[in-house]
Enzyme design. Structure first.
Site, PDB file in Angstrom:
ATOM      1  N   CYS A 184      -6.530  -1.921   6.885  1.00 58.75           N
ATOM      2  CA  CYS A 184      -5.373  -2.235   7.714  1.00 58.75           C
ATOM      3  C   CYS A 184      -5.724  -2.061   9.193  1.00 58.75           C
ATOM      4  O   CYS A 184      -6.126  -0.973   9.612  1.00 58.75           O
ATOM      5  CB  CYS A 184      -4.197  -1.339   7.356  1.00 58.75           C
ATOM      6  SG  CYS A 184      -2.717  -1.669   8.329  1.00 58.75           S
ATOM      7  N   ILE A 196     -10.202 -10.922   2.636  1.00 62.29           N
ATOM      8  CA  ILE A 196     -10.215  -9.996   3.763  1.00 62.29           C
ATOM      9  C   ILE A 196      -8.791  -9.541   4.053  1.00 62.29           C
ATOM     10  O   ILE A 196      -7.828 -10.201   3.630  1.00 62.29           O
ATOM     11  CB  ILE A 196     -10.811 -10.666   5.027  1.00 62.29           C
ATOM     12  CG1 ILE A 196      -9.974 -11.870   5.411  1.00 62.29           C
ATOM     13  CG2 ILE A 196     -12.263 -11.020   4.831  1.00 62.29           C
ATOM     14  CD1 ILE A 196     -10.350 -12.546   6.731  1.00 62.29           C
ATOM     15  N   SER A 230       0.841  -1.198   0.000  1.00 60.29           N
ATOM     16  CA  SER A 230       0.000   0.000   0.000  1.00 60.29           C
ATOM     17  C   SER A 230       0.876   1.248   0.000  1.00 60.29           C
ATOM     18  O   SER A 230       1.685   1.440   0.916  1.00 60.29           O
ATOM     19  CB  SER A 230      -0.921   0.016   1.216  1.00 60.29           C
ATOM     20  OG  SER A 230      -1.904  -0.988   1.114  1.00 60.29           O
ATOM     21  N   GLY A 273      -7.187 -14.897   2.588  1.00 59.79           N
ATOM     22  CA  GLY A 273      -7.211 -15.076   4.030  1.00 59.79           C
ATOM     23  C   GLY A 273      -6.863 -16.502   4.405  1.00 59.79           C
ATOM     24  O   GLY A 273      -7.707 -17.397   4.363  1.00 59.79           O
TER      25      GLY A 273
END
Length: 578
Positions: free
Chosen positions: A139, A204, A54, A262
């Protein structure tokens, strides 16, 4: 607006089992550096979507280490804190990659901000290089106003999406929202952001945060401003992820592209994600449980197993994906006690601990002080366990304050033993704390029957250096040169050096030191493939998840720290001064 390639690929894939499963990397894991993005696109064929870390408008150093932990096998905690180089550097790097070749994979650029205005700026800037733009609303351990602070509310997240879409109408890159599982109704949030204009969804992110306690020290491992809490990832979140994917698909219908992730480690788990509604499946923490050398065959097994489960009548008889996973916990700490402290100059100490560690040349370990931090170090001596520590920052300063009887925690071994071609003779050249690497290297060369000449440079003439030199002089001709005001004075000894036809050279020390030494040797006729450099890159994890230790397309925590000059010249020329 015309439909992008990304949407064309993802839309309508839901349960279209005649098509291959689409695998994706996960933001912040493995594909974190430009070299690794190139590596996944060019060498890891099962991957169809590459997700960056990110990026934010300004550089973010993230949290202090430890930022990743493993309290039980395959179950990780993380608190990297959105560490990233910032918008300008990231854009320049991705732009350069786009100009070098045509990407096979879709590039998903993840974005993080704490305001609509910053998100708009990021979308406008990165639209140039992205196939998908991922808005990180998830996050769990970011600073206030980031990540889950946005995604925990359907009102806030939908308002963000609506305003971002309105302000970036000219962008043809689809916006995907990454959702947090830490909400009462993830389906409600998913529908809200889709109704506000999101083109797709990712879910997720990590579960939590919680405090991850080390079972040996009984103290929190991670370090941050939220009391050491960190997100949960890995196998223990898979059940939660599957449940969330079901809820999201029920809430948004079949037409919204959804990348599910996930705790996916096997083909069976990837297939389960698809059956619950995912159009593509992300692989993240599993990269930290599989050797980088096996990433391609491992992912091929995941893909084949999943297809066998999803396609009636199809059978897979190849190696199971589970066989590639690490058998043991890889980030376990062991408690040691300081038994001796010696000074190796004014800014370097030699710490001796009780116990031993069978470390080979090219391998390393982490030292950890609970509540203070951890860093990777080469092992200077295996038995008793010995480290050379140069004072560089808060953590090494804390190591200097240890006294006899102090507790110090060690994890590892990481890396891999040096793989070299035997030669009759070898020249070993080390500068500074690089001398710590030499004993294990010299022992390996001795076992190969190699005659050695050892040159060591130190910052000053001190009596303490004899503690290590005594262990080296027995391996061959030994010379120690003090800098005495000229950095790297020992390299002067390479001028006019006589080099034989069956001789290799092993360089250890700062990268600029090794680059200068290599250049001198090559000018005197040394073959590039016979020069080995110890690339002691900083790593945050040691298991292949963070990507920080990449050299070319190889992670030193997986391949070992020694790299041949000809490999670096081709794949990482800047590391050898080219």
């Amino acid at each position: 607006m015309r439909e992008s390639k990304a949407l064309q690929v993802l839309k309508g894939r839901h349960l279209r089992l005649e098509e291959p499963l689409l695998l994706s990397t996960v933001s912040g894991v493995a594909s974190t550096k430009p070299a690794l993005i190139r590596y996944f696109d060019q060498k890891i064929s099962p991957i169809g979507i590459i997700t960056t870390k990110s990026f934010q408008v300004t550089p973010n150093p993230g949290n202090r280490e430890p930022v990743i932990c493993e309290t039980t096998k395959g179950n990780f905690g993380n608190s990297v804190g959105l560490r990233n180089p910032g918008m300008d550097q990231a854009l320049a790097e991705l732009r350069a990659l786009r100009q070098e070749w045509k990407f096979r994979c879709l590039l998903n650029v993840s974005l993080s901000a704490n305001s609509v205005e910053d998100f708009i700026m990021l979308v406008e800037v990165f639209s140039e290089v992205a196939d998908i733009l991922e808005l990180n609303f998830s996050c769990p351990h970011a600073a206030e106003g980031y990540g889950a602070s946005i995604g925990c509310s359907s009102e806030i997240s939908s308002d963000y999406v609506r305003k971002i879409k309105e302000a970036t109408k000219k962008s043809e890159v689809p916006l995907f929202v990454k959702l947090t599982p830490n909400v009462e109704d993830i389906g409600q949030v998913a529908k809200a952001v889709v109704d506000a204009g999101a083109d797709g969804l990712v879910a997720i992110n990590t579960v939590g945060p919680i405090v991850h306690e080390d079972p040996v020290s009984h103290t929190p491992i991670l370090q941050n401003t939220i009391g050491g809490k960190g997100g949960c990832s890995g196998r223990w979140v898979h059940g939660k992820a599957v449940s969330c994917i079901k809820e999201i698909r029920m809430a948004v219908g079949d037409d919204v592209p959804l990348i599910g992730m996930g705790g996916v480690s096997t083909g069976e788990e990837a297939a389960e994600m698809v059956l619950c509604g995912a159009d593509a499946v992300g692989i993240g923490s599993a990269f930290g449980t599989v050797s980088q050398k096996d990433w391609e065959p491992y992912l091929n097994s995941v893909l084949a197993e999943a297809e066998a489960r999803l396609k009636p009548g199809k059978e897979y008889l190849g190696p199971k994906s589970e066989t590639y996973l690490a058998e043991d916990r890889q980030m376990a700490y062991r408690k040691h006690t300081v038994t001796k402290i010696a000074y190796y100059g004014k800014d370097t100490i030699i710490l001796t601990l009780d116990g031993s560690l069978p470390c080979k040349a090219g391998e390393f370990a982490f030292l950890w002080l609970p509540g203070i931090g951890e860093k990777p170090f080469s092992v200077a001596h295996n038995d008793p366990l010995t480290f050379v520590v140069k004072k560089r920052g808060p953590f090494t300063e804390a190591l200097w304050l240890l006294s006899l009887g102090s507790d110090l925690y060690v994890r590892g071994i990481y890396g891999a033993q040096l793989e070299n071609e035997r030669t009759d003779k070898a020249l070993l050249v080390a500068g500074g704390t690089g001398v710590a690497v030499l004993p294990a290297l010299a022992q390996q060369l001795k076992e190969q029957g190699t005659e050695m000449t050892i040159l060591v440079g130190t910052s000053e003439s001190v009596a303490g250096k004899a503690l290590l030199e005594d262990r080296l002089s027995g391996f061959g001709s030994f010379t120690c040169v003090a800098d005495d005001g000229k950095n790297g004075r020992v390299l002067d000894l390479l001028n006019g050096l006589s080099l034989g036809p069956d001789q290799a050279c092993y360089l250890v020390g700062p990268e600029i030191f090794m680059a200068i030494a290599a250049k001198k040797l090559i000018l005197q006729g040394m073959e590039e493939e016979k020069i080995y450099l110890s690339m002691e890159r900083m790593t945050l994890c040691g298991i292949g998840m963070c990507g920080e230790c990449v050299c070319g397309d190889r992670l030193t925590c997986q391949w070992g720290s020694f790299m041949r000059y000809d490999y670096l010249k081709e794949h990482a020329p800047s590391m050898v001064g080219l």
